[in-house]
Design an enzyme around this catalytic site. Sequence first.
Site, PDB file in Angstrom:
ATOM      1  N   GLU A 129       0.846  -1.215   0.077  1.00  0.00           N
ATOM      2  CA  GLU A 129       0.110   0.013  -0.098  1.00  0.00           C
ATOM      3  C   GLU A 129       1.036   1.336  -0.111  1.00  0.00           C
ATOM      4  OE1 GLU A 129      -2.823   2.076  -0.605  1.00  0.00           O
ATOM      5  OE2 GLU A 129      -3.935   0.268   0.210  1.00  0.00           O
ATOM      6  N   ASP A 201      10.148   8.744 -10.259  1.00  0.00           N
ATOM      7  CA  ASP A 201       9.512   8.343  -9.207  1.00  0.00           C
ATOM      8  C   ASP A 201       8.012   7.943  -9.545  1.00  0.00           C
ATOM      9  OD1 ASP A 201       8.924   8.267  -6.069  1.00  0.00           O
ATOM     10  OD2 ASP A 201       7.564   9.733  -6.990  1.00  0.00           O
ATOM     11  N   LYS A 205       5.533   4.335 -10.135  1.00  0.00           N
ATOM     12  CA  LYS A 205       4.236   4.393  -9.360  1.00  0.00           C
ATOM     13  C   LYS A 205       3.114   4.040 -10.441  1.00  0.00           C
ATOM     14  CE  LYS A 205       5.660   7.304  -5.632  1.00  0.00           C
ATOM     15  NZ  LYS A 205       5.800   8.630  -5.080  1.00  0.00           N
TER      16      LYS A 205
END
Lengths: 433, 433
Positions: A129, A201, A205
């Site tokens: 998560e 980054d 994701k």
Amino acid sequence: MSESVRIALLGCGVVGGAVARRLTQAKDEFEARVGRRLEIVGVAVRDTSKDRSDTGLDASLFTTDAEELVTRADLVIELMGGIDPSKSLLQKAIESGASVVTANKALLGQHGAELYELAEEHGADLYYEAAVAGAIPLIRPLRESLAGDSVQRVMGIVNGTTNFILDKMDRTGADLADVLAEAQELGYAEADPTADVEGHDAQAKAAILASLAFHTRVRTSDVAVEGIMSVTADDIRAARRIGCVIKLLAIAELVDKDGGQAVSVRVHPTLITRSHPLGSVRDAFNAVFVETELAGELMFYGRGAGGDPTASAVLGDVVQAARHKVHGGRGPGESAYANLPIEGVGAAKTAYFIRMDVQDKPGVLAAIAKTIGEQGVSIESMRQSVRRSQDGLATLHIITHRSSEADLAAVVEQLKAADEVDKVFSVLRVEGE
Amino acid sequence: MSESVRIALLGCGVVGGAVARRLTQAKDEFEARVGRRLEIVGVAVRDTSKDRSDTGLDASLFTTDAEELVTRADLVIELMGGIDPSKSLLQKAIESGASVVTANKALLGQHGAELYELAEEHGADLYYEAAVAGAIPLIRPLRESLAGDSVQRVMGIVNGTTNFILDKMDRTGADLADVLAEAQELGYAEADPTADVEGHDAQAKAAILASLAFHTRVRTSDVAVEGIMSVTADDIRAARRIGCVIKLLAIAELVDKDGGQAVSVRVHPTLITRSHPLGSVRDAFNAVFVETELAGELMFYGRGAGGDPTASAVLGDVVQAARHKVHGGRGPGESAYANLPIEGVGAAKTAYFIRMDVQDKPGVLAAIAKTIGEQGVSIESMRQSVRRSQDGLATLHIITHRSSEADLAAVVEQLKAADEVDKVFSVLRVEGE
């Protein structure tokens, strides 16, 4: 299994420290929620001599031997980051029978499928998560709550540093370089901000989000990426003038391909209207906007980084995985059954915002409109916003209707070559209504 | 267990129809996600003669014998609403070994604990994502994602009808009665809008949210409620003038009591600043803002009602419960270990907005400030916003600092009796910074 759920912590930085502190301070609550005591049996660090008494852990628990530590835990929490040795440690943990909680987006973006397979083979849980959008419950909603729905598109502000920078530019009119320097001073940006400002980054994701949303394996390298370094104060002012704001968005969507569906995933600076739910996301906050067939529009908002917020996400996973150890059951495994093809950024159709200086004389707008139309791109609006008598030029803003990257590239090529055009300053994608 | 997961559907209205359609249209996807085929073995309705061919279900599946139907299913989806016979049907389903998915907030708000106990006893799952905030994944994040964190406060726009009305009043300046009539025409409000406008719908949802957030049994009757019927166009204009908007909020929070903690839950019209994430929630959308110890501020946003959106939430639960039937494991049970006392609305401290007409002459503001101060309530701001020479009165807006309901009541009593005050029009609570 022993009397308690044995937890090994890999890494004890800002997030690891917050996780350790919470586990020691809220022992009774965790026991009530899991049904058994959670016990930290070791913390792997690089330097055991550092003072970590603020974690509430006994100094004897710290070790440099992570390899050994993972073999004597029911649950391994990996917060070291990077691929090596995180990957081999998690593999060893799973092979030794442990379930795994990680916040490691780089590892999942590159080697998620391998880890999933190993976890499946050994009946272990793999939770992450905290890997995307920090504290925001997002992975679980995507994996579980939307399991009966079909996601059509995900658009997210998933990097706090760049949102801080773009928001500050928007609010103050300052240049990127100045705001970046301020963000570094405040600790919102690292000394080497490359991973954030170049979009890497967000890229990892985006791969994780796309994999979950579309039941398809998407790796970091499948994601087209463009950072924010070329966004100027003029771009932001121009966006503001038309009621928009510029955000670095990670976008994953279904696109048509040869009569079927494909997945397109990309990260780039994007103009969206201020009234869009993502348009008012301030400071270093994250938010992810999800469009699905049944639910329609959803948004998840919260802090994307920081010790405590990230610890919240990690510990939610820890409780789940620990409950499974105590009561049986398993978390969801990989869902890649759809196995859709992955398209490059060229396949996605977006609207574009083009800002350029043109000759300020009659007939110029018509000539430019013709040049654009000839490439099969249609214009939503043209706006000559600044006329300057001193150099005979005017600034022109054009927003196109949705068209392909390839057609747009041809348009830009033609515009650059056109006599009427002095300079094309920027080409930015536009999303939302 | 049979070759497929046998599903019984109780109710086939807007939501039930959407659930049935999706289950028949996306059979392969559900099989891929669950690991086994989902099969609707019956749909309980009041009138089997009605044409329901749009669901894709064979007419022979419809029955009026819900009692019998629930005994031959692995999974019962309850979408009838109300307490009777929903409660006894779900009890019978659980006793017959089925897991249960429901959207029934009234039932859960009143009898949640009993159902949980029965489910626990029989090893059944009890899921209800759709009972609060429709499509928004909210129950699962609260029950699972935040299981390692501590929720401090939940503030939610959980009723779409009232948000539609208040938003429309804010945008158009219209009176409540006119907007309500329009909402009824558009289908956003029912012919009898009492449950929505009086806050009873939000009240049941607040009880469910509070139970999950604070690991404490909270029933609908524990929730103080005040509807929107007394909110005037003038109130909304006054709020707008100070950068605020009025929303019907369900608020559940931890409060101090006798040196310990207690839970306070209430529903009432509330002033919040426009820049608050809840301040820009438009139309009939729902949003829930959660403050936790570790994660900080989170918000969940989406559609709170409608056939397809509610079906999305129901079907996410169906996939979970079905996966447990196929692969083993259990969803989370009731978590009421904290068992905190529940306080009446009087215990909560809030800021208040008071709007009144006062004599427009020197010394009046000082006299009113003194009256308020004498009751131990301190003033954050006073603003004399409209002066009218014709009647010698001026409208005065006061915002107090946080104080108790009891102190505020005393203030209002004194103000009403004061010579300087012509009329106190409204007293509204203020939340957020």
